[in-house]
Design an enzyme around this catalytic site. Structure first.
Site, PDB file in Angstrom:
ATOM      1  CE1 TYR A  54      -4.076  -1.705  -0.365  1.00  0.00           C
ATOM      2  CE2 TYR A  54      -3.086  -3.227   1.210  1.00  0.00           C
ATOM      3  CZ  TYR A  54      -4.062  -2.933   0.276  1.00  0.00           C
ATOM      4  OH  TYR A  54      -5.024  -3.865  -0.029  1.00  0.00           O
ATOM      5  NE  ARG A  57      -2.709  -0.274  -5.324  1.00  0.00           N
ATOM      6  CZ  ARG A  57      -3.999  -0.468  -5.113  1.00  0.00           C
ATOM      7  NH1 ARG A  57      -4.386  -1.227  -4.106  1.00  0.00           N
ATOM      8  NH2 ARG A  57      -4.886   0.069  -5.899  1.00  0.00           N
ATOM      9  CG  ASN A  88     -11.493   3.267  -8.599  1.00  0.00           C
ATOM     10  OD1 ASN A  88     -11.633   2.045  -8.703  1.00  0.00           O
ATOM     11  ND2 ASN A  88     -11.637   4.095  -9.600  1.00  0.00           N
ATOM     12  CB  VAL A  89      -8.293   2.596  -2.515  1.00  0.00           C
ATOM     13  CG1 VAL A  89      -9.239   1.499  -2.046  1.00  0.00           C
ATOM     14  CG2 VAL A  89      -7.171   1.993  -3.351  1.00  0.00           C
ATOM     15  CG  ASP A  90      -8.078   6.475  -7.717  1.00  0.00           C
ATOM     16  OD1 ASP A  90      -8.941   7.374  -7.604  1.00  0.00           O
ATOM     17  OD2 ASP A  90      -8.108   5.631  -8.638  1.00  0.00           O
ATOM     18  CG  HIS A 105     -13.806  -1.770  -2.292  1.00  0.00           C
ATOM     19  ND1 HIS A 105     -13.705  -2.283  -3.564  1.00  0.00           N
ATOM     20  CD2 HIS A 105     -14.922  -2.342  -1.756  1.00  0.00           C
ATOM     21  CE1 HIS A 105     -14.703  -3.119  -3.784  1.00  0.00           C
ATOM     22  NE2 HIS A 105     -15.462  -3.170  -2.711  1.00  0.00           N
ATOM     23  CB  THR A 172     -16.414  -1.794 -12.052  1.00  0.00           C
ATOM     24  OG1 THR A 172     -16.468  -2.980 -11.245  1.00  0.00           O
ATOM     25  CG2 THR A 172     -17.828  -1.365 -12.403  1.00  0.00           C
ATOM     26  CB  SER A 173     -14.377  -6.717 -14.044  1.00  0.00           C
ATOM     27  OG  SER A 173     -14.131  -6.932 -12.663  1.00  0.00           O
TER      28      SER A 173
HETATM   29  P1  OAD Z   1     -11.153  -4.928 -12.359  1.00  0.00           P
HETATM   30  O1  OAD Z   1      -9.681  -4.987 -12.634  1.00  0.00           O
HETATM   31  O2  OAD Z   1     -11.821  -6.166 -11.901  1.00  0.00           O
HETATM   32  O3  OAD Z   1     -11.923  -4.417 -13.658  1.00  0.00           O
HETATM   33  C1  OAD Z   1     -11.449  -3.321 -14.381  1.00  0.00           C
HETATM   34  C2  OAD Z   1     -12.447  -2.998 -15.460  1.00  0.00           C
HETATM   35  O4  OAD Z   1     -12.013  -1.817 -16.100  1.00  0.00           O
HETATM   36  C3  OAD Z   1     -12.566  -4.080 -16.550  1.00  0.00           C
HETATM   37  O5  OAD Z   1     -13.932  -4.308 -16.849  1.00  0.00           O
HETATM   38  C4  OAD Z   1     -11.829  -3.467 -17.743  1.00  0.00           C
HETATM   39  O6  OAD Z   1     -12.370  -3.864 -18.995  1.00  0.00           O
HETATM   40  C5  OAD Z   1     -12.097  -1.984 -17.498  1.00  0.00           C
HETATM   41  N1  OAD Z   1     -11.132  -1.062 -18.116  1.00  0.00           N
HETATM   42  C6  OAD Z   1      -9.819  -1.239 -18.380  1.00  0.00           C
HETATM   43  N2  OAD Z   1      -9.296  -0.138 -18.941  1.00  0.00           N
HETATM   44  C7  OAD Z   1     -10.313   0.767 -19.029  1.00  0.00           C
HETATM   45  C8  OAD Z   1     -10.411   2.103 -19.510  1.00  0.00           C
HETATM   46  N3  OAD Z   1      -9.375   2.753 -20.007  1.00  0.00           N
HETATM   47  N4  OAD Z   1     -11.622   2.710 -19.434  1.00  0.00           N
HETATM   48  C9  OAD Z   1     -12.710   2.079 -18.913  1.00  0.00           C
HETATM   49  N5  OAD Z   1     -12.661   0.825 -18.449  1.00  0.00           N
HETATM   50  C10 OAD Z   1     -11.483   0.169 -18.504  1.00  0.00           C
HETATM   51  O7  OAD Z   1     -11.354  -3.715 -11.320  1.00  0.00           O
HETATM   52  P2  OAD Z   1     -12.606  -3.378 -10.383  1.00  0.00           P
HETATM   53  O8  OAD Z   1     -13.886  -3.819 -11.011  1.00  0.00           O
HETATM   54  O9  OAD Z   1     -12.468  -1.954  -9.999  1.00  0.00           O
HETATM   55  O10 OAD Z   1     -11.003  -4.268  -4.301  1.00  0.00           O
HETATM   56  O11 OAD Z   1     -12.283  -4.288  -9.154  1.00  0.00           O
HETATM   57  C11 OAD Z   1     -13.154  -4.287  -8.072  1.00  0.00           C
HETATM   58  C12 OAD Z   1     -12.391  -4.491  -6.784  1.00  0.00           C
HETATM   59  O12 OAD Z   1     -11.557  -5.635  -6.889  1.00  0.00           O
HETATM   60  C13 OAD Z   1     -11.431  -3.374  -6.444  1.00  0.00           C
HETATM   61  O13 OAD Z   1     -12.057  -2.297  -5.776  1.00  0.00           O
HETATM   62  C14 OAD Z   1     -10.422  -4.041  -5.580  1.00  0.00           C
HETATM   63  C15 OAD Z   1     -10.250  -5.299  -6.368  1.00  0.00           C
HETATM   64  O14 OAD Z   1      -9.741  -6.395  -5.750  1.00  0.00           O
HETATM   65  C16 OAD Z   1     -10.257  -4.220  -3.195  1.00  0.00           C
HETATM   66  O15 OAD Z   1      -9.047  -4.017  -3.215  1.00  0.00           O
HETATM   67  C17 OAD Z   1     -11.036  -4.433  -1.949  1.00  0.00           C
END
Ligand code: OAD
Length: 229
Positions: A54, A57, A88-90, A105, A172-173
């Protein structure tokens, strides 16, 4: 009366600022194992590694800037009540000027006591180390929701989504619950948009426009459209 927009954002919105996502092919969870750095067990087993992860980051965050997507969302406030709910944590939504942000988060720029979860400190982009203590004498930990921990703000977030006239989901995925389930709290009649270059699991979601673009392109385009309505 102004309409309510709720934005659900994930790491993809910050990708074009230079922050890695988690699950893309070059994502953070390719480089690190979740169980080594983002669980309470990891903290108990190897606190130094967790702190280093962390700290690193946080230092990266100091070196990056919000991108066109963060700035566009801030502009939406000219015409709408906008609530950002971010995984996001940013702090890039804050730095771009959005005023209402809920961090589901946690936040990299804060740390908290391991004894009393209400003792939260703003540390900005500084590092913390083993031995750094809260005012009650217990070790400080990152103010981050780790895997396996409850998500204290989820009910508040669900309520916010339930009040949305327009919901924008970006970067977000939709793989991590409970955050991934939040879309389902949006009311009947809510206009929904998903902006992500990847194809996502969105079966059963109605009144939905999917924008298969990067946030830096897709978000400003949508914001311009919404500001012209
Ligand atoms: P993921 O890494 O699971 O998903 C990222 C998403 O962003 C995917 O759907 C990509 O297709 C998309 N992506 C990539 N580049 C992009 C761009 N330039 N513009 C728009 N979308 C883009 O990340 P999160 O869904 O944020 O939790 O993950 C959720 C949580 O899992 C996070 O908050 C974190 C992680 O483990 C904790 O740390 C508690």
């Amino acid at each position: 009366m102004k309409k309510n927009i709720v934005v659900l954002s994930g790491s993809g919105i910050s990708a074009e600022s230079g922050i890695k996502t988690f699950r893309d092919s070059d994502g953070l969870w390719e480089e690190y194992h979740i169980e080594d750095v983002a669980t309470w067990d990891a903290w108990v087993k190897n606190r130094e590694l967790v702190l280093e992860f962390y700290n690193h980051r946080r230092m990266q965050l100091a070196a990056v800037q919000p991108n066109a997507a963060h700035y566009a969302l801030a502009r939406l406030e000219e015409k709408y009540n906008v609530q950002v709910v971010t995984q996001n944590v940013d702090d890039l939504h804050e730095r771009a000027g959005s005023s209402k942000i809920l961090h589901l988060h946690g936040e990299l720029v804060k740390v908290r006591s391991t004894l009393d979860e209400n003792l939260i400190y703003n540390i900005g982009y500084k590092e913390i180390f083993a031995g750094d203590k809260c005012e009650k004498g217990s070790q400080l930990r990152p103010h981050i929701v780790w895997f396996g921990e409850p998500v204290p703000l989820i009910a508040k977030a669900a309520y916010m989504v339930s009040e949305a006239d327009i919901l924008i989901v970006v970067g977000t995925s939709l793989q991590v619950y409970p955050a991934a389930g939040l879309m389902h709290y949006s009311p009947v009649g809510c206009k929904r948009y998903v902006i992500d270059p990847a194809s996502l699991p969105l079966d059963g979601i109605s009144n939905l426009t999917i924008i298969r673009k990067k946030a830096g392109d897709g978000v400003p385009e949508l914001v311009n459209e919404l500001l012209e309505l």
